[in-house]
Design a protein around this motif. Structure first.
Motif, PDB file in Angstrom:
ATOM      1  N   VAL A  43      12.048  54.098  64.947  1.00  0.00           N
ATOM      2  CA  VAL A  43      12.792  52.842  64.910  1.00  0.00           C
ATOM      3  C   VAL A  43      12.095  51.939  63.904  1.00  0.00           C
ATOM      4  O   VAL A  43      10.880  51.739  63.980  1.00  0.00           O
ATOM      5  CB  VAL A  43      12.851  52.174  66.300  1.00  0.00           C
ATOM      6  CG1 VAL A  43      13.536  50.820  66.220  1.00  0.00           C
ATOM      7  CG2 VAL A  43      13.567  53.082  67.295  1.00  0.00           C
ATOM      8  N   ILE A  44      12.864  51.406  62.966  1.00  0.00           N
ATOM      9  CA  ILE A  44      12.332  50.551  61.909  1.00  0.00           C
ATOM     10  C   ILE A  44      13.016  49.194  62.003  1.00  0.00           C
ATOM     11  O   ILE A  44      14.239  49.119  62.164  1.00  0.00           O
ATOM     12  CB  ILE A  44      12.602  51.149  60.514  1.00  0.00           C
ATOM     13  CG1 ILE A  44      12.011  52.548  60.393  1.00  0.00           C
ATOM     14  CG2 ILE A  44      12.075  50.234  59.418  1.00  0.00           C
ATOM     15  CD1 ILE A  44      12.413  53.265  59.123  1.00  0.00           C
ATOM     16  N   GLU A  45      12.221  48.126  61.893  1.00  0.00           N
ATOM     17  CA  GLU A  45      12.765  46.768  61.880  1.00  0.00           C
ATOM     18  C   GLU A  45      12.305  46.053  60.622  1.00  0.00           C
ATOM     19  O   GLU A  45      11.147  46.165  60.225  1.00  0.00           O
ATOM     20  CB  GLU A  45      12.269  45.977  63.087  1.00  0.00           C
ATOM     21  CG  GLU A  45      12.767  46.477  64.406  1.00  0.00           C
ATOM     22  CD  GLU A  45      12.290  45.611  65.553  1.00  0.00           C
ATOM     23  OE1 GLU A  45      12.686  44.434  65.618  1.00  0.00           O
ATOM     24  OE2 GLU A  45      11.499  46.118  66.360  1.00  0.00           O
ATOM     25  N   THR A  46      13.219  45.290  60.016  1.00  0.00           N
ATOM     26  CA  THR A  46      12.890  44.503  58.839  1.00  0.00           C
ATOM     27  C   THR A  46      13.906  43.373  58.697  1.00  0.00           C
ATOM     28  O   THR A  46      14.940  43.368  59.371  1.00  0.00           O
ATOM     29  CB  THR A  46      12.851  45.376  57.570  1.00  0.00           C
ATOM     30  OG1 THR A  46      12.383  44.613  56.478  1.00  0.00           O
ATOM     31  CG2 THR A  46      14.203  45.972  57.261  1.00  0.00           C
ATOM     32  N   ASP A  47      13.610  42.426  57.831  1.00  0.00           N
ATOM     33  CA  ASP A  47      14.529  41.322  57.581  1.00  0.00           C
ATOM     34  C   ASP A  47      15.472  41.607  56.420  1.00  0.00           C
ATOM     35  O   ASP A  47      16.388  40.827  56.167  1.00  0.00           O
ATOM     36  CB  ASP A  47      13.746  40.036  57.276  1.00  0.00           C
ATOM     37  CG  ASP A  47      12.990  39.525  58.485  1.00  0.00           C
ATOM     38  OD1 ASP A  47      13.469  39.729  59.616  1.00  0.00           O
ATOM     39  OD2 ASP A  47      11.919  38.924  58.305  1.00  0.00           O
ATOM     40  N   ASP A  48      15.260  42.697  55.711  1.00  0.00           N
ATOM     41  CA  ASP A  48      16.011  42.966  54.497  1.00  0.00           C
ATOM     42  C   ASP A  48      16.529  44.400  54.502  1.00  0.00           C
ATOM     43  O   ASP A  48      15.747  45.352  54.602  1.00  0.00           O
ATOM     44  CB  ASP A  48      15.105  42.733  53.280  1.00  0.00           C
ATOM     45  CG  ASP A  48      15.811  43.002  51.981  1.00  0.00           C
ATOM     46  OD1 ASP A  48      16.723  42.238  51.634  1.00  0.00           O
ATOM     47  OD2 ASP A  48      15.447  43.994  51.309  1.00  0.00           O
ATOM     48  N   ILE A  49      17.832  44.558  54.397  1.00  0.00           N
ATOM     49  CA  ILE A  49      18.412  45.902  54.440  1.00  0.00           C
ATOM     50  C   ILE A  49      17.960  46.745  53.256  1.00  0.00           C
ATOM     51  O   ILE A  49      17.784  47.952  53.378  1.00  0.00           O
ATOM     52  CB  ILE A  49      19.951  45.854  54.557  1.00  0.00           C
ATOM     53  CG1 ILE A  49      20.468  47.225  55.006  1.00  0.00           C
ATOM     54  CG2 ILE A  49      20.592  45.369  53.262  1.00  0.00           C
ATOM     55  CD1 ILE A  49      21.853  47.212  55.569  1.00  0.00           C
ATOM     56  N   GLY A  50      17.706  46.117  52.112  1.00  0.00           N
ATOM     57  CA  GLY A  50      17.203  46.855  50.960  1.00  0.00           C
ATOM     58  C   GLY A  50      15.840  47.459  51.233  1.00  0.00           C
ATOM     59  O   GLY A  50      15.545  48.583  50.810  1.00  0.00           O
ATOM     60  N   GLU A  51      15.007  46.721  51.956  1.00  0.00           N
ATOM     61  CA  GLU A  51      13.677  47.221  52.325  1.00  0.00           C
ATOM     62  C   GLU A  51      13.810  48.401  53.284  1.00  0.00           C
ATOM     63  O   GLU A  51      13.060  49.370  53.201  1.00  0.00           O
ATOM     64  CB  GLU A  51      12.855  46.090  52.956  1.00  0.00           C
ATOM     65  CG  GLU A  51      11.410  46.409  53.134  1.00  0.00           C
ATOM     66  CD  GLU A  51      10.597  46.333  51.844  1.00  0.00           C
ATOM     67  OE1 GLU A  51       9.391  46.583  51.931  1.00  0.00           O
ATOM     68  OE2 GLU A  51      11.138  46.021  50.768  1.00  0.00           O
ATOM     69  N   LEU A  52      14.801  48.338  54.177  1.00  0.00           N
ATOM     70  CA  LEU A  52      15.041  49.454  55.099  1.00  0.00           C
ATOM     71  C   LEU A  52      15.436  50.708  54.325  1.00  0.00           C
ATOM     72  O   LEU A  52      14.900  51.787  54.565  1.00  0.00           O
ATOM     73  CB  LEU A  52      16.137  49.088  56.107  1.00  0.00           C
ATOM     74  CG  LEU A  52      16.529  50.188  57.092  1.00  0.00           C
ATOM     75  CD1 LEU A  52      15.390  50.479  58.054  1.00  0.00           C
ATOM     76  CD2 LEU A  52      17.777  49.819  57.842  1.00  0.00           C
ATOM     77  N   PHE A  53      16.359  50.563  53.373  1.00  0.00           N
ATOM     78  CA  PHE A  53      16.771  51.717  52.574  1.00  0.00           C
ATOM     79  C   PHE A  53      15.616  52.270  51.745  1.00  0.00           C
ATOM     80  O   PHE A  53      15.446  53.488  51.636  1.00  0.00           O
ATOM     81  CB  PHE A  53      17.941  51.355  51.645  1.00  0.00           C
ATOM     82  CG  PHE A  53      19.269  51.279  52.351  1.00  0.00           C
ATOM     83  CD1 PHE A  53      19.775  52.349  53.068  1.00  0.00           C
ATOM     84  CD2 PHE A  53      20.025  50.121  52.285  1.00  0.00           C
ATOM     85  CE1 PHE A  53      21.005  52.277  53.707  1.00  0.00           C
ATOM     86  CE2 PHE A  53      21.256  50.039  52.925  1.00  0.00           C
ATOM     87  CZ  PHE A  53      21.749  51.113  53.632  1.00  0.00           C
TER      88      PHE A  53
END
Length: 104
Positions: A43-53
């Motif tokens: 499970v990954i959490e971040t504020d930026d969808i680009g960072e998730l990708f």
């Protein structure tokens, strides 16, 4: 905004995958994400969808195999912040107990 992803990266091999999965998880350290690995994925959490990708791509590319299977499921709640822990807390509130079975 909080983006939560469930990432599963696995080499398509006959032997143990744990070493390659460890490489994929280690690749996440270079990104501005929080993560927790469980038996079925990370499970990954971040504020930026680009960072998730970007983190998911790095994890995928970290696996050294002729064939790699990667699945990324995304929960992009755009109207408010909500962490993975808060999601579990909400389920546990309805259950009236922890969302785990601790019996042997």
């Amino acid at each position: 905004m909080t983006v939560i992803g469930l990432l599963s990266v696995a080499p398509v091999i006959e032997d143990s995958m744990s070493g390659e999965i460890a490489a994929a998880v280690d690749a996440l350290e270079a990104y501005d994400v929080e993560y927790e690995t469980n038996p079925m994925g990370t499970v990954i959490e971040t504020d930026d969808i680009g960072e998730l990708f970007a983190a998911a791509q790095a994890a995928h590319e970290a696996v050294d195999a002729d064939r790699v299977s990667t699945v990324l499921k995304i929960d992009d709640k755009r109207d408010r912040d909500s962490s993975a822990a808060e999601k579990v807390d909400a389920v546990e509130e309805h259950l009236g107990r922890p969302a785990t079975n601790t019996e042997d």
